[in-house]
Scaffold this motif. Structure first.
Motif, short mmCIF file in Angstrom:
data_model
loop_
_atom_site.label_atom_id
_atom_site.label_comp_id
_atom_site.label_asym_id
_atom_site.label_seq_id
_atom_site.Cartn_x
_atom_site.Cartn_y
_atom_site.Cartn_z
N GLY A 25 42.64 51.84 80.22
CA GLY A 25 42.18 52.80 81.21
C GLY A 25 43.09 54.00 81.39
N GLU A 26 44.26 54.01 80.74
CA GLU A 26 45.22 55.09 80.95
C GLU A 26 45.06 56.25 79.96
OE1 GLU A 26 49.28 53.88 81.48
OE2 GLU A 26 48.69 51.97 82.42
N LEU A 27 44.34 56.01 78.88
CA LEU A 27 44.04 57.10 77.95
C LEU A 27 42.71 57.73 78.36
CD1 LEU A 27 44.97 55.77 74.38
CD2 LEU A 27 46.34 57.16 75.95
N PHE A 28 42.71 59.06 78.47
CA PHE A 28 41.51 59.78 78.88
C PHE A 28 40.92 60.50 77.67
CE2 PHE A 28 43.96 59.16 82.66
CZ PHE A 28 43.05 59.00 83.68
N TYR A 29 39.61 60.32 77.48
CA TYR A 29 38.96 61.07 76.39
C TYR A 29 37.93 62.02 76.99
CZ TYR A 29 34.72 58.04 76.28
OH TYR A 29 33.55 57.36 76.57
N ALA A 30 37.95 63.25 76.49
CA ALA A 30 37.11 64.30 77.04
C ALA A 30 35.85 64.48 76.20
CB ALA A 30 37.88 65.63 77.08
N SER A 31 34.79 64.92 76.86
CA SER A 31 33.56 65.27 76.15
C SER A 31 32.91 66.46 76.82
CB SER A 31 32.58 64.09 76.15
OG SER A 31 31.87 64.02 77.38
N ALA A 32 31.90 67.00 76.17
CA ALA A 32 31.21 68.17 76.70
C ALA A 32 30.20 67.80 77.79
CB ALA A 32 30.51 68.92 75.58
N GLY A 33 30.06 66.52 78.10
CA GLY A 33 29.14 66.12 79.16
C GLY A 33 28.64 64.70 78.97
N ILE A 34 28.11 64.13 80.04
CA ILE A 34 27.61 62.76 80.00
C ILE A 34 26.45 62.66 79.02
CG2 ILE A 34 26.43 60.98 81.35
CD1 ILE A 34 28.03 61.94 83.77
N GLY A 35 26.55 61.70 78.11
CA GLY A 35 25.50 61.48 77.12
C GLY A 35 25.60 62.39 75.91
N GLY A 36 26.59 63.29 75.91
CA GLY A 36 26.77 64.18 74.77
C GLY A 36 27.42 63.46 73.61
N PHE A 37 27.56 64.18 72.50
CA PHE A 37 28.07 63.59 71.27
C PHE A 37 29.48 63.03 71.45
CE2 PHE A 37 29.83 64.64 66.84
CZ PHE A 37 29.47 63.41 66.34
N GLY A 38 30.35 63.78 72.11
CA GLY A 38 31.71 63.30 72.33
C GLY A 38 31.75 62.05 73.18
N HIS A 39 30.86 61.99 74.17
CA HIS A 39 30.79 60.82 75.05
C HIS A 39 30.32 59.59 74.29
CE1 HIS A 39 29.10 58.89 79.00
NE2 HIS A 39 30.14 58.23 78.51
N THR A 40 29.21 59.72 73.57
CA THR A 40 28.67 58.56 72.86
C THR A 40 29.61 58.10 71.74
OG1 THR A 40 27.34 59.96 71.38
CG2 THR A 40 26.28 59.14 73.40
#
Length: 370
Positions: free
Chosen positions: A198-213
């Protein structure tokens, strides 16, 4: 439920649940009434029976002629290509390049209309509700085409209200980390993530976006726990990664490569099944996590019930456009793979993507934004 929905909608439009011209369905011994009950079709008069089938056959012939006429005269006015995102992103850039080719090939202006919002669902809704005549087109990635169906209560049915025309492109993400993360491989990253759940944060362009999935699939398949940080668009993802505000990102190659070359982020792997043709020296996640694969892509569609001949014409012109030297050079510069193919191939691809993302959303517990 989808079949019932489609039948009731066609009933309201005054057509048969079988679809206009579906002779095999109409000629069956049973038809379905508006109340959902089966009833036998037994015309009491032979002459009426013959007249009925003559009328049906005439309707089929007229429908076929109409489709031919539609293809011969199409398009009759300027086209509108809806991009459900802001300008500057991959769907926008590919859409504008294709619009220019269509303008030449169809001898009509093609207006690119950016309609961002709600992870692409606003723009898609405009296409789903547009007249089914081939003059309103959509270009969008996997989120608006597929993933949104499992995250939001949409005012349209992604499978029933859009007709696929062609898959334009495909591209993996680059799994990258901030240089301060003690990871130089996927194996290293998994070890660090397990040491610090839980201490590493990963960013995405939005919920359900490519980076998130992509990140969610990575967590599910490796058993690690990283915290998702959604952004409102792709612009801030890599700047936050380079600045150390987040530690990990899964982002498309065209955006990530400049940061990698500048030494601001460290690339660990790509998310395709095989190594990416534009980055052959970079390993895949699958080389460490067997079976891992997540690609984004762009595809063109039109409203459902658009005449088949018009869809075929659009597919033919777009497929030819994708094979031009200009589009191939754009693909090389922007680091994506041209796909092309037939509408039927795109349909099969969408079926597989729906199965995949329905499972991932459930397994990862992904929830749509309120």
């Amino acid at each position: 439920m989808k079949d019932v929905h489609n039948q009731s909608r066609r009933s309201r439009e005054g057509g048969s649940p079988c679809g206009v011209g579906d002779v095999a369905c109409v000629m069956g011994s049973r038809l379905r009434g508006n109340d959902g009950e089966n009833f036998r079709f037994n015309p009491p008069i032979v002459g009426l029976h013959r007249a009925f089938f003559a009328g049906v056959f005439g309707t089929v012939v007229l429908s076929a002629i109409t489709h031919v006429d539609a293809a011969d005269t199409y398009p009759t006015r300027p086209l509108r290509l809806i991009v459900p995102y802001f300008t500057g992103g991959t769907p926008d850039l590919q859409g504008r390049a294709l619009a220019e080719h269509l303008r030449t090939r169809l001898a009509q202006p093609v207006v690119v209309d950016n309609r961002p919002g709600a992870n692409g669902s606003i723009g898609v809704g405009l296409v789903a509700r547009a007249p089914a005549d081939g003059h309103t087109l959509l270009i969008a990635p996997v989120g608006p085409w597929v993933v949104n169906a499992y995250l939001y209560k949409l005012p349209y049915d992604l499978r029933a209200d859009l007709a696929p025309v062609i898959q334009v492109s495909s591209v993996p993400a680059i799994l990258a980390v901030h240089p301060g993360v003690p990871s130089h491989s996927v194996k290293d990253l998994i070890a660090v993530a397990k040491q610090k759940p839980g201490e590493l944060f990963y960013a995405s362009a939005g919920i359900g976006g490519f980076g998130h999935t992509s990140g969610a699939l990575f967590c599910v398949m490796t058993g690690v726990n990283m915290t998702h940080v959604p952004h409102k668009g792709a612009v801030g993802v890599l700047t936050d990664l380079a600045g150390g505000h987040v530690q990990v990102s899964f982002n498309v190659s065209s955006s990530t490569i400049p940061f990698v070359k500048a030494g601001r982020v460290r690339a660990l792997a790509t998310t395709g099944k095989t190594r990416f043709e534009h980055l052959p020296d970079l390993p895949t996640v699958a080389e460490t996590v067997p079976g891992y694969e997540n690609l984004t892509w762009n595809g063109v569609g039109v409203p459902a019930r658009t005449p088949a001949a018009v869809i075929e014409r659009l597919n033919r012109e777009l497929a030819a456009s994708l094979q031009t030297a200009e589009m191939k050079e754009t693909a090389r510069i922007e680091a994506y793979t041209i796909i092309g193919g037939t509408p039927a191939q795109f349909v099969e691809h969408l079926k597989a993507e729906h199965a995949k993302y329905a499972r991932l959303v459930k397994d990862a517990g992904i929830k749509g934004a309120d």
